[in-house]
Write an enzyme that holds these catalytic residues in place. Sequence first.
Site, short mmCIF file in Angstrom:
data_model
loop_
_atom_site.label_atom_id
_atom_site.label_comp_id
_atom_site.label_asym_id
_atom_site.label_seq_id
_atom_site.Cartn_x
_atom_site.Cartn_y
_atom_site.Cartn_z
N ASP A 1 -6.30 4.61 -8.38
CA ASP A 1 -6.18 4.61 -9.85
C ASP A 1 -7.33 5.40 -10.48
O ASP A 1 -7.14 6.13 -11.45
CB ASP A 1 -6.18 3.18 -10.38
CG ASP A 1 -4.85 2.48 -10.15
OD1 ASP A 1 -3.87 3.17 -9.82
OD2 ASP A 1 -4.81 1.24 -10.29
N ASP B 1 2.65 1.55 -9.84
CA ASP B 1 1.29 1.03 -9.95
C ASP B 1 1.28 -0.39 -10.50
O ASP B 1 0.37 -1.17 -10.22
CB ASP B 1 0.45 1.95 -10.84
CG ASP B 1 -1.01 1.55 -10.89
OD1 ASP B 1 -1.59 1.25 -9.84
OD2 ASP B 1 -1.59 1.52 -12.00
N ASP C 1 2.97 -2.86 -7.32
CA ASP C 1 2.43 -2.96 -5.96
C ASP C 1 1.72 -4.29 -5.73
O ASP C 1 1.88 -4.92 -4.68
CB ASP C 1 1.50 -1.78 -5.66
CG ASP C 1 0.40 -1.61 -6.70
OD1 ASP C 1 0.32 -2.42 -7.65
OD2 ASP C 1 -0.37 -0.64 -6.57
N ARG D 1 1.77 -10.03 -3.58
CA ARG D 1 1.81 -11.49 -3.76
C ARG D 1 3.17 -12.06 -3.34
O ARG D 1 3.25 -13.17 -2.82
CB ARG D 1 1.49 -11.84 -5.22
CG ARG D 1 0.03 -11.60 -5.58
CD ARG D 1 -0.28 -12.02 -7.01
NE ARG D 1 0.30 -11.11 -7.98
CZ ARG D 1 -0.29 -10.00 -8.41
NH1 ARG D 1 -1.46 -9.64 -7.91
NH2 ARG D 1 0.30 -9.23 -9.31
N ASN E 1 0.82 -1.22 0.00
CA ASN E 1 0.00 0.00 0.00
C ASN E 1 0.86 1.27 0.00
O ASN E 1 0.45 2.30 -0.52
CB ASN E 1 -0.94 0.02 1.21
CG ASN E 1 -2.10 -0.94 1.04
OD1 ASN E 1 -2.32 -1.47 -0.04
ND2 ASN E 1 -2.83 -1.17 2.12
N ASP F 1 -5.78 0.32 -4.11
CA ASP F 1 -5.07 0.44 -5.38
C ASP F 1 -5.99 0.99 -6.46
O ASP F 1 -5.70 2.01 -7.09
CB ASP F 1 -4.52 -0.94 -5.78
CG ASP F 1 -3.71 -0.88 -7.07
OD1 ASP F 1 -3.41 0.23 -7.55
OD2 ASP F 1 -3.38 -1.94 -7.61
N HIS F 2 -7.12 0.33 -6.68
CA HIS F 2 -8.00 0.74 -7.77
C HIS F 2 -8.76 2.02 -7.44
O HIS F 2 -9.14 2.77 -8.35
CB HIS F 2 -8.98 -0.39 -8.10
CG HIS F 2 -8.30 -1.61 -8.66
ND1 HIS F 2 -7.75 -1.63 -9.93
CD2 HIS F 2 -8.06 -2.84 -8.13
CE1 HIS F 2 -7.21 -2.81 -10.15
NE2 HIS F 2 -7.38 -3.56 -9.08
#
Length: 290
Positions: A97, A72, A75, A80, A19, A93-94
């Site tokens: 974005d 972007d 991340d 993972r 994050n 994240d989104h």
Amino acid sequence: MHPFWNTIVKVFPTWLAPNLITFSGFLMVVFNFLLLTYFDPDFYASAPGHKHVPDWVWIVVGILNFLAYTLDGVDGKQARRTNSSTPLGELFDHGLDSWACVYFVVTVYSIFGRGPTGVSVFVLYILLWVVLFSFILSHWEKYNTGILFLPWGYDLSQVTISFVYIVTAIVGVEAWYEPFLFNFLYRDLFTTMIIGCALCLTVPMSLLNFFRSYRNNTLKHNSVYEAMVPFFSPCLLFILSTAWILGSPSAILEMHPRVFYFMVGTAFANITVSIFLLVGVGWRAYKCTQ
């Protein structure tokens, strides 16, 4: 870009939170927006006869734009890699974005700006909505198919934009005054690329993925109404903001274009976060029925 991102993510220490990578990239985009707000507040800096943005600014913006795009991309790989993937991280994240869309579009607008060799503020407003609808289209796919397919148009546009920033620093904004081909100006190439990426890459792939899911009988929603729900709020925002522009007695878009774009982008981000939550709830409900 995945081979490049897979190499870059190995540089980051495992204790670095995904994050934080997401937020750092977002801050770079915001910084670019604020930097050009200072040097080009009303989008006239690139027009003939006006004081242009210093060359070093374009270099900084180009580098930070590519770094933000890279962060972007890595991340999720960092999440993972460190086994720290969470629904909150995906939402964060989104969500950022979706808000970054307005910063990307408005910042690159300063390359051409307003004036005889530029793009009108209303045309840029329409182009902004082309980008916003392209963004929401990918998440409409996930809402209906359960899988998030990301189009190549985003990668192509970000690499191209970063390159154009650096070229602008080298050749100056005056280079964009000249015709690209016959009477086809570079500003026309700018608008054509945005619309072309949406119509030729994003929309066809989204419809194809939707059709494949329909053919395989894996769609999450059976009725047309349920399938189209994610578009209702963005369309309402587009209608209301456009009506505001056309009916404004003070010509608000002409007087305060940057603030108006920021308002539209922020309202859109607020809507998309709600849609992301809707997608998540719908997917969990679907899994519970299996």
